[in-house]
Design an enzyme around this catalytic site. Sequence first.
Site, PDB file in Angstrom:
ATOM      1  N   GLY A 156       0.766  -1.244   0.000  1.00 10.83           N
ATOM      2  CA  GLY A 156       0.000   0.000   0.000  1.00 10.83           C
ATOM      3  C   GLY A 156       0.792   1.285   0.000  1.00 10.83           C
ATOM      4  O   GLY A 156       0.347   2.291  -0.541  1.00 10.83           O
TER       5      GLY A 156
ATOM      6  N   GLU B 225       4.160   4.024   6.123  1.00 10.86           N
ATOM      7  CA  GLU B 225       2.971   3.164   6.031  1.00 10.86           C
ATOM      8  C   GLU B 225       1.874   3.931   5.302  1.00 10.86           C
ATOM      9  O   GLU B 225       1.837   5.164   5.327  1.00 10.86           O
ATOM     10  CB  GLU B 225       2.557   2.779   7.465  1.00 10.86           C
ATOM     11  N   ASP B 226       0.975   3.208   4.659  1.00  9.44           N
ATOM     12  CA  ASP B 226      -0.128   3.880   3.971  1.00  9.44           C
ATOM     13  C   ASP B 226      -1.201   4.316   4.958  1.00  9.44           C
ATOM     14  O   ASP B 226      -1.682   5.446   4.927  1.00  9.44           O
ATOM     15  CB  ASP B 226      -0.734   2.987   2.865  1.00  9.44           C
TER      16      ASP B 226
ATOM     17  N   ASP C  40      -4.770   1.557  10.984  1.00  9.31           N
ATOM     18  CA  ASP C  40      -6.170   1.266  11.302  1.00  9.31           C
ATOM     19  C   ASP C  40      -6.216   0.857  12.782  1.00  9.31           C
ATOM     20  O   ASP C  40      -6.319   1.713  13.652  1.00  9.31           O
ATOM     21  CB  ASP C  40      -6.632   0.153  10.344  1.00  9.31           C
TER      22      ASP C  40
ATOM     23  N   PHE D 100     -13.648   2.425   5.153  1.00 15.13           N
ATOM     24  CA  PHE D 100     -12.688   1.819   4.233  1.00 15.13           C
ATOM     25  C   PHE D 100     -12.397   2.753   3.063  1.00 15.13           C
ATOM     26  O   PHE D 100     -13.309   3.324   2.471  1.00 15.13           O
ATOM     27  CB  PHE D 100     -13.230   0.480   3.726  1.00 15.13           C
ATOM     28  N   VAL D 101     -11.107   2.904   2.738  1.00 10.94           N
ATOM     29  CA  VAL D 101     -10.703   3.787   1.637  1.00 10.94           C
ATOM     30  C   VAL D 101      -9.819   3.040   0.634  1.00 10.94           C
ATOM     31  O   VAL D 101      -9.146   2.071   0.997  1.00 10.94           O
ATOM     32  CB  VAL D 101      -9.950   5.044   2.153  1.00 10.94           C
TER      33      VAL D 101
ATOM     34  N   ARG E 270      -5.492   0.650  -6.581  1.00 13.63           N
ATOM     35  CA  ARG E 270      -4.220   1.250  -6.146  1.00 13.63           C
ATOM     36  C   ARG E 270      -3.801   2.394  -7.059  1.00 13.63           C
ATOM     37  O   ARG E 270      -3.085   3.297  -6.662  1.00 13.63           O
ATOM     38  CB  ARG E 270      -3.093   0.207  -6.166  1.00 13.63           C
TER      39      ARG E 270
HETATM   40  P1  5GP Z   1      -3.864  -2.314  11.057  1.00 14.81           P
HETATM   41  O1  5GP Z   1      -2.903  -3.397  11.428  1.00 14.81           O
HETATM   42  O2  5GP Z   1      -3.412  -0.950  11.494  1.00 14.81           O
HETATM   43  O3  5GP Z   1      -5.239  -2.635  11.540  1.00 14.81           O
HETATM   44  O4  5GP Z   1      -3.985  -2.333   9.495  1.00 14.81           O
HETATM   45  C1  5GP Z   1      -3.036  -1.730   8.677  1.00 14.81           C
HETATM   46  C2  5GP Z   1      -3.111  -2.229   7.261  1.00 14.81           C
HETATM   47  O5  5GP Z   1      -4.451  -2.590   6.929  1.00 14.81           O
HETATM   48  C3  5GP Z   1      -2.737  -1.162   6.276  1.00 14.81           C
HETATM   49  O6  5GP Z   1      -1.369  -1.197   5.968  1.00 14.81           O
HETATM   50  C4  5GP Z   1      -3.599  -1.483   5.071  1.00 14.81           C
HETATM   51  O7  5GP Z   1      -2.937  -2.417   4.243  1.00 14.81           O
HETATM   52  C5  5GP Z   1      -4.815  -2.147   5.657  1.00 14.81           C
HETATM   53  N1  5GP Z   1      -5.944  -1.198   5.804  1.00 14.81           N
HETATM   54  C6  5GP Z   1      -6.463  -0.682   6.941  1.00 14.81           C
HETATM   55  N2  5GP Z   1      -7.488   0.134   6.707  1.00 14.81           N
HETATM   56  C7  5GP Z   1      -7.633   0.158   5.371  1.00 14.81           C
HETATM   57  C8  5GP Z   1      -8.518   0.872   4.485  1.00 14.81           C
HETATM   58  O8  5GP Z   1      -9.407   1.650   4.862  1.00 14.81           O
HETATM   59  N3  5GP Z   1      -8.333   0.652   3.161  1.00 14.81           N
HETATM   60  C9  5GP Z   1      -7.382  -0.200   2.671  1.00 14.81           C
HETATM   61  N4  5GP Z   1      -7.303  -0.325   1.357  1.00 14.81           N
HETATM   62  N5  5GP Z   1      -6.528  -0.874   3.467  1.00 14.81           N
HETATM   63  C10 5GP Z   1      -6.651  -0.687   4.801  1.00 14.81           C
END
Ligand code: 5GP
Length: 189
Positions: free
Chosen positions: A52, A107-108, A111, A160-161, A173
């Site tokens: 991402g 990081e992108d 969450d 979600f985005v 992407r």
């Molecule tokens: P976390 O471990 O913080 O819950 O999740 C992080 C990863 O989940 C991000 O690097 C991304 O790949 C994915 N992610 C979390 N939220 C979103 C979202 O709203 N859209 C997308 N496309 N990926 C997300």
Amino acid sequence: MDVKNKIVKAHDLSFQKYLSEEKIAERIAVLGKEIAAQYENKNPLFIAVLNGAFVFAADLMRACGDMACEVSFVKLSSYDGLASSGKVETILGLDTSIEGREIIVIEDIVDTGKTLFQFLQHLGKFNPASISLASLLVKPDAIQYHFPIAYVGFNIPNKFVVGYGLDYNGAGRNFAAIYQLIESTSSES
Ligand code: 5GP
């Protein structure tokens, strides 16, 4: 069509424009200047988290001007479709030593924070001089694992985005802007 409300499709889902290309670029320019001011002469190593963050990483690095720096990539996985599986795996590892280095993890999106939290613990074992984080997006309402994020592009709602490197099951992407999921109402389901 009013571009402000532009709708795009990725697989079976529809998404509405949320952050324009211009807004993203403006914010990254600011972050780049901050990083350049803080890391001048420190030759930081950016570690971009694939897949991402590849678009953000490319733009953020170039927004830092001609500062000496390096980049490496890792691939972690915790997501399947729209929901986190909760299990973080390193699929592609670091190809360079980080001992004594100033690290900026790119990081992108943060969450729950689980992915980065686990990755930070992993990185800490290799004795870097410092680790700071840059995340284009942060969902403050979703965070369950807390750690400082030095460079935040945008705080966004817990929706979600896709776009600007972020995908929905591999799609989206390439969208230049960031789009938010249009949630179907219960009467539609
Ligand atoms: P976390 O471990 O913080 O819950 O999740 C992080 C990863 O989940 C991000 O690097 C991304 O790949 C994915 N992610 C979390 N939220 C979103 C979202 O709203 N859209 C997308 N496309 N990926 C997300």
